[in-house]
Design a protein around this motif. Structure first.
Motif, PDB file in Angstrom:
ATOM      1  N   ARG A  10       0.846  -1.319  -0.163  1.00 65.77           N
ATOM      2  CA  ARG A  10      -0.452  -0.185  -0.152  1.00 65.77           C
ATOM      3  C   ARG A  10       0.743   1.365  -0.106  1.00 65.77           C
ATOM      4  O   ARG A  10       0.391   2.493  -0.660  1.00 65.77           O
ATOM      5  CB  ARG A  10      -0.825  -0.340   1.279  1.00 65.77           C
ATOM      6  N   ILE A  11       1.426   1.254   0.766  1.00 64.09           N
ATOM      7  CA  ILE A  11       3.112   1.810   0.829  1.00 64.09           C
ATOM      8  C   ILE A  11       3.500   2.548  -0.474  1.00 64.09           C
ATOM      9  O   ILE A  11       3.247   3.830  -1.023  1.00 64.09           O
ATOM     10  CB  ILE A  11       3.876   2.344   1.853  1.00 64.09           C
ATOM     11  N   ALA A  12       3.709   1.799  -0.837  1.00 64.51           N
ATOM     12  CA  ALA A  12       5.149   1.778  -2.672  1.00 64.51           C
ATOM     13  C   ALA A  12       3.935   2.188  -3.170  1.00 64.51           C
ATOM     14  O   ALA A  12       3.934   2.321  -4.768  1.00 64.51           O
ATOM     15  CB  ALA A  12       5.148   0.228  -2.742  1.00 64.51           C
ATOM     16  N   ALA A  13       2.374   1.995  -3.050  1.00 64.94           N
ATOM     17  CA  ALA A  13       1.530   2.643  -4.776  1.00 64.94           C
ATOM     18  C   ALA A  13       1.007   3.834  -4.550  1.00 64.94           C
ATOM     19  O   ALA A  13       0.990   4.341  -4.862  1.00 64.94           O
ATOM     20  CB  ALA A  13      -0.059   1.384  -4.519  1.00 64.94           C
ATOM     21  N   GLU A  14       1.639   4.744  -3.108  1.00 65.98           N
ATOM     22  CA  GLU A  14       1.109   5.330  -2.395  1.00 65.98           C
ATOM     23  C   GLU A  14       2.190   6.329  -3.675  1.00 65.98           C
ATOM     24  O   GLU A  14       3.382   6.442  -3.676  1.00 65.98           O
ATOM     25  CB  GLU A  14       1.271   6.057  -1.610  1.00 65.98           C
ATOM     26  N   GLN A  15       1.108   7.750  -4.554  1.00 62.51           N
ATOM     27  CA  GLN A  15       1.684   8.303  -5.431  1.00 62.51           C
ATOM     28  C   GLN A  15       1.372  10.072  -4.578  1.00 62.51           C
ATOM     29  O   GLN A  15       1.034  10.530  -4.079  1.00 62.51           O
ATOM     30  CB  GLN A  15       2.011   8.732  -6.612  1.00 62.51           C
ATOM     31  N   TYR A  16       3.364  11.124  -4.354  1.00 61.39           N
ATOM     32  CA  TYR A  16       2.490  12.336  -4.076  1.00 61.39           C
ATOM     33  C   TYR A  16       1.801  12.979  -5.380  1.00 61.39           C
ATOM     34  O   TYR A  16       1.545  13.544  -6.130  1.00 61.39           O
ATOM     35  CB  TYR A  16       4.158  13.170  -4.880  1.00 61.39           C
ATOM     36  N   ARG A  17       0.169  13.237  -4.296  1.00 63.43           N
ATOM     37  CA  ARG A  17      -0.755  14.100  -4.931  1.00 63.43           C
ATOM     38  C   ARG A  17      -0.846  15.778  -5.085  1.00 63.43           C
ATOM     39  O   ARG A  17      -0.885  16.332  -5.547  1.00 63.43           O
ATOM     40  CB  ARG A  17      -2.033  13.279  -5.539  1.00 63.43           C
ATOM     41  N   ASP A  18      -0.626  15.745  -3.732  1.00 67.53           N
ATOM     42  CA  ASP A  18      -0.770  17.382  -3.234  1.00 67.53           C
ATOM     43  C   ASP A  18       0.035  17.506  -1.349  1.00 67.53           C
ATOM     44  O   ASP A  18       0.312  16.485  -1.799  1.00 67.53           O
ATOM     45  CB  ASP A  18      -2.074  17.990  -3.381  1.00 67.53           C
ATOM     46  N   THR A  19      -0.180  18.537  -0.911  1.00 62.76           N
ATOM     47  CA  THR A  19       0.779  18.434   0.133  1.00 62.76           C
ATOM     48  C   THR A  19       0.034  17.692   1.563  1.00 62.76           C
ATOM     49  O   THR A  19       0.125  17.720   2.714  1.00 62.76           O
ATOM     50  CB  THR A  19       0.206  20.373   0.302  1.00 62.76           C
ATOM     51  N   ASN A  20      -2.144  16.909   0.967  1.00 66.75           N
ATOM     52  CA  ASN A  20      -2.294  16.355   1.409  1.00 66.75           C
ATOM     53  C   ASN A  20      -1.812  14.503   1.575  1.00 66.75           C
ATOM     54  O   ASN A  20      -1.729  14.252   2.862  1.00 66.75           O
ATOM     55  CB  ASN A  20      -3.781  16.313   1.975  1.00 66.75           C
ATOM     56  N   SER A  21      -0.858  14.594   1.100  1.00 65.53           N
ATOM     57  CA  SER A  21      -0.490  12.913   0.806  1.00 65.53           C
ATOM     58  C   SER A  21       0.602  13.041   1.823  1.00 65.53           C
ATOM     59  O   SER A  21       0.445  11.623   2.293  1.00 65.53           O
ATOM     60  CB  SER A  21       0.886  13.204  -1.276  1.00 65.53           C
ATOM     61  N   CYS A  22       1.296  13.678   1.897  1.00 64.42           N
ATOM     62  CA  CYS A  22       2.580  14.093   3.756  1.00 64.42           C
ATOM     63  C   CYS A  22       1.585  13.566   4.354  1.00 64.42           C
ATOM     64  O   CYS A  22       2.552  12.728   5.202  1.00 64.42           O
ATOM     65  CB  CYS A  22       2.912  15.234   3.714  1.00 64.42           C
ATOM     66  N   PHE A  23       0.650  13.707   4.461  1.00 61.92           N
ATOM     67  CA  PHE A  23      -0.357  13.633   6.094  1.00 61.92           C
ATOM     68  C   PHE A  23      -0.967  12.214   5.854  1.00 61.92           C
ATOM     69  O   PHE A  23      -0.695  11.231   6.561  1.00 61.92           O
ATOM     70  CB  PHE A  23      -1.817  14.390   5.962  1.00 61.92           C
ATOM     71  N   GLU A  24      -0.971  11.622   4.732  1.00 62.22           N
ATOM     72  CA  GLU A  24      -1.686  10.391   4.381  1.00 62.22           C
ATOM     73  C   GLU A  24      -0.832   9.448   4.688  1.00 62.22           C
ATOM     74  O   GLU A  24      -0.460   8.328   5.083  1.00 62.22           O
ATOM     75  CB  GLU A  24      -2.129  10.364   3.151  1.00 62.22           C
ATOM     76  N   LEU A  25       0.935   9.941   4.181  1.00 68.30           N
ATOM     77  CA  LEU A  25       2.179   9.105   4.432  1.00 68.30           C
ATOM     78  C   LEU A  25       1.698   8.360   5.838  1.00 68.30           C
ATOM     79  O   LEU A  25       2.632   6.998   5.954  1.00 68.30           O
ATOM     80  CB  LEU A  25       2.930   9.049   3.054  1.00 68.30           C
ATOM     81  N   ARG A  26       2.080  10.088   6.776  1.00 65.10           N
ATOM     82  CA  ARG A  26       2.328   9.817   8.180  1.00 65.10           C
ATOM     83  C   ARG A  26       1.473   8.616   8.184  1.00 65.10           C
ATOM     84  O   ARG A  26       1.882   7.669   9.428  1.00 65.10           O
ATOM     85  CB  ARG A  26       2.587  10.962   8.650  1.00 65.10           C
ATOM     86  N   MET A  27      -0.042   8.832   7.931  1.00 65.65           N
ATOM     87  CA  MET A  27      -1.036   8.228   8.816  1.00 65.65           C
ATOM     88  C   MET A  27      -0.732   6.780   8.250  1.00 65.65           C
ATOM     89  O   MET A  27      -0.944   5.468   9.034  1.00 65.65           O
ATOM     90  CB  MET A  27      -2.610   8.700   8.325  1.00 65.65           C
ATOM     91  N   MET A  28      -0.642   6.343   7.370  1.00 65.81           N
ATOM     92  CA  MET A  28       0.391   4.814   6.477  1.00 65.81           C
ATOM     93  C   MET A  28       1.671   4.313   7.657  1.00 65.81           C
ATOM     94  O   MET A  28       1.840   3.379   7.807  1.00 65.81           O
ATOM     95  CB  MET A  28      -0.008   4.589   5.470  1.00 65.81           C
ATOM     96  N   LEU A  29       2.280   5.390   8.142  1.00 67.24           N
ATOM     97  CA  LEU A  29       3.778   5.140   8.591  1.00 67.24           C
ATOM     98  C   LEU A  29       2.935   4.445  10.368  1.00 67.24           C
ATOM     99  O   LEU A  29       3.616   3.760  10.393  1.00 67.24           O
ATOM    100  CB  LEU A  29       4.272   5.883   8.678  1.00 67.24           C
ATOM    101  N   MET A  30       2.165   5.267  10.904  1.00 67.23           N
ATOM    102  CA  MET A  30       1.309   5.376  11.995  1.00 67.23           C
ATOM    103  C   MET A  30       0.788   3.648  11.951  1.00 67.23           C
ATOM    104  O   MET A  30       1.450   2.931  13.049  1.00 67.23           O
ATOM    105  CB  MET A  30       0.734   5.604  12.390  1.00 67.23           C
ATOM    106  N   ASP A  31       0.429   3.501  10.875  1.00 66.70           N
ATOM    107  CA  ASP A  31      -0.143   2.126  10.975  1.00 66.70           C
ATOM    108  C   ASP A  31       0.735   1.072  10.921  1.00 66.70           C
ATOM    109  O   ASP A  31       0.672  -0.419  11.326  1.00 66.70           O
ATOM    110  CB  ASP A  31      -0.813   1.877   9.786  1.00 66.70           C
ATOM    111  N   ALA A  32       2.143   0.947  10.186  1.00 68.21           N
ATOM    112  CA  ALA A  32       2.782   0.118   9.732  1.00 68.21           C
ATOM    113  C   ALA A  32       3.709  -0.018  11.635  1.00 68.21           C
ATOM    114  O   ALA A  32       3.965  -0.740  11.688  1.00 68.21           O
ATOM    115  CB  ALA A  32       3.751   0.820   9.437  1.00 68.21           C
ATOM    116  N   ALA A  33       3.718   0.537  11.737  1.00 68.65           N
ATOM    117  CA  ALA A  33       4.472   1.287  13.202  1.00 68.65           C
ATOM    118  C   ALA A  33       3.692   0.298  14.313  1.00 68.65           C
ATOM    119  O   ALA A  33       3.892  -0.494  15.179  1.00 68.65           O
ATOM    120  CB  ALA A  33       4.968   2.670  13.388  1.00 68.65           C
TER     121      ALA A  33
END
Length: 118
Positions: A10-33
């Motif tokens: 899921r993380i590998a499939a994510e692409q940068y779209r806008d400034t909210n993308s960083c927030f979304e990636l951080r949420m995925m990192l929280m899920d992974a952690a």
């Protein structure tokens, strides 16, 4: 291990779209952690291999560090986003590879025995 693999994909499939993308990636990192921590605690409670716990903790620390790096980045920093995403994907891929070594393959002489379980 399957859930770690799914998070990695899921993380590998994510692409940068806008400034909210960083927030979304951080949420995925929280899920992974969170998943890594849960697996570590379960491993300790069940008295399993301490090496697995060590590997899970190292991966957790790495993901947590990447989370903080992304959090400190400037808003809209696409390079930091891409570097963080790629680093976490590599970390989770390495974790999956290390954990595969701890799986004992079951050799079945008669494949019809597996159909009973289905």
């Amino acid at each position: 291990m399957i859930d770690v693999q799914q998070i990695k994909e899921r993380i590998a499939a994510e692409q940068y779209r806008d400034t909210n993308s960083c927030f979304e990636l951080r949420m995925m990192l929280m899920d992974a952690a969170s998943t890594l921590t849960t697996k570590h605690i379960a491993n300790l409670r069940q008295g399993r291999d301490p090496h697995v716990s060590l590997v899970l903790l190292r991966a957790f620390r790495s993901v947590r560090q990447h989370y903080f790096d992304l959090e400190k980045a400037k808003e809209g920093d696409q390079e930091c986003y891409n570097n963080t995403r790629d680093a976490v994907v590599m970390e989770l891929a390495n974790l999956c590879q290390q954990l595969k070594g701890n799986i004992i393959p079951l050799l079945v002489e008669n494949p019809s025995e597996l159909k009973i379980a289905q």
